[in-house]
Design a protein around this motif. Sequence first.
Motif, short mmCIF file in Angstrom:
data_model
loop_
_atom_site.label_atom_id
_atom_site.label_comp_id
_atom_site.label_asym_id
_atom_site.label_seq_id
_atom_site.Cartn_x
_atom_site.Cartn_y
_atom_site.Cartn_z
N VAL A 39 0.84 -1.21 0.00
CA VAL A 39 0.00 0.00 0.00
C VAL A 39 0.87 1.25 0.00
CG1 VAL A 39 -1.60 1.33 1.42
CG2 VAL A 39 -2.04 -1.07 0.99
N ASP A 40 1.96 1.25 0.79
CA ASP A 40 2.87 2.40 0.79
C ASP A 40 3.43 2.64 -0.60
OD1 ASP A 40 2.49 2.86 3.45
OD2 ASP A 40 4.34 1.89 4.11
N ARG A 41 3.85 1.55 -1.24
CA ARG A 41 4.43 1.66 -2.58
C ARG A 41 3.39 2.18 -3.57
NH1 ARG A 41 6.49 -2.34 -6.67
NH2 ARG A 41 8.47 -1.45 -7.33
N ALA A 42 2.16 1.67 -3.47
CA ALA A 42 1.09 2.08 -4.38
C ALA A 42 0.77 3.56 -4.19
CB ALA A 42 -0.15 1.22 -4.13
N LEU A 43 0.78 4.02 -2.95
CA LEU A 43 0.49 5.43 -2.70
C LEU A 43 1.58 6.33 -3.25
CD1 LEU A 43 -1.00 5.22 0.91
CD2 LEU A 43 -2.23 5.67 -1.23
N LYS A 44 2.84 5.86 -3.18
CA LYS A 44 3.94 6.64 -3.77
C LYS A 44 3.78 6.73 -5.28
CE LYS A 44 7.41 5.60 -0.28
NZ LYS A 44 8.47 4.68 0.08
N PHE A 45 3.43 5.59 -5.91
CA PHE A 45 3.22 5.59 -7.36
C PHE A 45 2.07 6.50 -7.73
CE2 PHE A 45 5.21 1.17 -7.76
CZ PHE A 45 6.41 1.69 -8.21
N ALA A 46 1.00 6.47 -6.93
CA ALA A 46 -0.17 7.29 -7.24
C ALA A 46 0.19 8.77 -7.16
CB ALA A 46 -1.31 6.97 -6.27
N TYR A 47 0.96 9.15 -6.15
CA TYR A 47 1.37 10.55 -6.01
C TYR A 47 2.24 10.96 -7.20
CZ TYR A 47 3.72 14.67 -4.20
OH TYR A 47 4.22 15.94 -4.06
N ARG A 48 3.23 10.11 -7.53
CA ARG A 48 4.13 10.43 -8.63
C ARG A 48 3.37 10.52 -9.95
NH1 ARG A 48 7.62 5.64 -10.76
NH2 ARG A 48 5.60 5.25 -11.67
N ASP A 49 2.46 9.57 -10.17
CA ASP A 49 1.81 9.50 -11.47
C ASP A 49 0.73 10.55 -11.66
OD1 ASP A 49 3.52 7.53 -12.23
OD2 ASP A 49 2.18 5.88 -11.74
N ARG A 50 0.27 11.17 -10.58
CA ARG A 50 -0.62 12.33 -10.76
C ARG A 50 0.15 13.47 -11.41
NH1 ARG A 50 -2.83 10.64 -5.82
NH2 ARG A 50 -1.57 12.08 -4.59
N LYS A 51 1.45 13.56 -11.13
CA LYS A 51 2.29 14.58 -11.78
C LYS A 51 2.62 14.17 -13.21
CE LYS A 51 2.73 16.33 -7.62
NZ LYS A 51 1.37 16.48 -7.15
N VAL A 52 2.91 12.87 -13.40
CA VAL A 52 3.30 12.37 -14.72
C VAL A 52 2.14 12.51 -15.71
CG1 VAL A 52 3.95 10.27 -15.98
CG2 VAL A 52 5.04 10.82 -13.81
N ARG A 53 0.91 12.34 -15.23
CA ARG A 53 -0.25 12.44 -16.11
C ARG A 53 -0.31 13.80 -16.79
NH1 ARG A 53 -5.13 12.54 -12.88
NH2 ARG A 53 -4.62 10.42 -12.33
N LYS A 54 0.02 14.86 -16.05
CA LYS A 54 0.00 16.21 -16.62
C LYS A 54 1.04 16.33 -17.74
CE LYS A 54 -1.50 18.05 -12.18
NZ LYS A 54 -1.95 16.74 -11.73
N ARG A 55 2.24 15.75 -17.50
CA ARG A 55 3.29 15.78 -18.52
C ARG A 55 2.86 15.01 -19.76
NH1 ARG A 55 7.92 13.29 -15.16
NH2 ARG A 55 6.93 13.97 -13.25
N THR A 56 2.26 13.84 -19.54
CA THR A 56 1.87 12.98 -20.65
C THR A 56 0.83 13.66 -21.52
OG1 THR A 56 2.24 11.10 -19.18
CG2 THR A 56 1.07 10.66 -21.22
N PHE A 57 -0.16 14.28 -20.88
CA PHE A 57 -1.20 14.95 -21.65
C PHE A 57 -0.63 16.13 -22.42
CE2 PHE A 57 -4.58 12.71 -19.32
CZ PHE A 57 -5.40 12.42 -20.40
N ARG A 58 0.26 16.89 -21.80
CA ARG A 58 0.85 18.02 -22.51
C ARG A 58 1.60 17.55 -23.76
NH1 ARG A 58 2.65 23.52 -21.35
NH2 ARG A 58 4.50 23.96 -22.58
N SER A 59 2.36 16.46 -23.64
CA SER A 59 3.10 15.97 -24.80
C SER A 59 2.14 15.45 -25.87
CB SER A 59 4.12 14.91 -24.41
OG SER A 59 3.49 13.69 -24.16
N LEU A 60 1.02 14.85 -25.47
CA LEU A 60 0.01 14.39 -26.42
C LEU A 60 -0.59 15.57 -27.18
CD1 LEU A 60 -1.85 12.12 -27.54
CD2 LEU A 60 -3.39 12.67 -25.65
#
Length: 117
Positions: A39-60
């Motif tokens: 769960v700790d690992r999943a929460l870290k990924f979720a936090y990180r990937d909320r930031k990555v999603r913004k980058r991914t959409f901008r590049s799209l």
Amino acid sequence: MPRANKAVKSRQRRKKILDNAKGYRGGRGKLLRTASETVDRALKFAYRDRKVRKRTFRSLWIMRINAAARQHGLSYSRFMDGLKKANISLDRKVLAGLAMTDPQAFEKLAQIAKEAA
């Protein structure tokens, strides 16, 4: 004063972790230590990937604008520069949406960008 045990709080703590681990396979969903690690690992990924999603959409959006601009004989950078010089301030999300849904409007913007550049 009577001794207070911590059963309620510790049970709540364990229950919170195991509820978050619902759906995980094997011990990850049932055993407290492995569940809490997962769960700790999943929460870290979720936090990180909320930031990555913004980058991914901008590049799209940039890829879509670039593809549409090249159909009108402009590169992405020339198109964006032309819009800036023409004082048209549309963000990349809107421009990508126009490129996908309303090609005529995007063509007009490309003409304006060509003239301004």
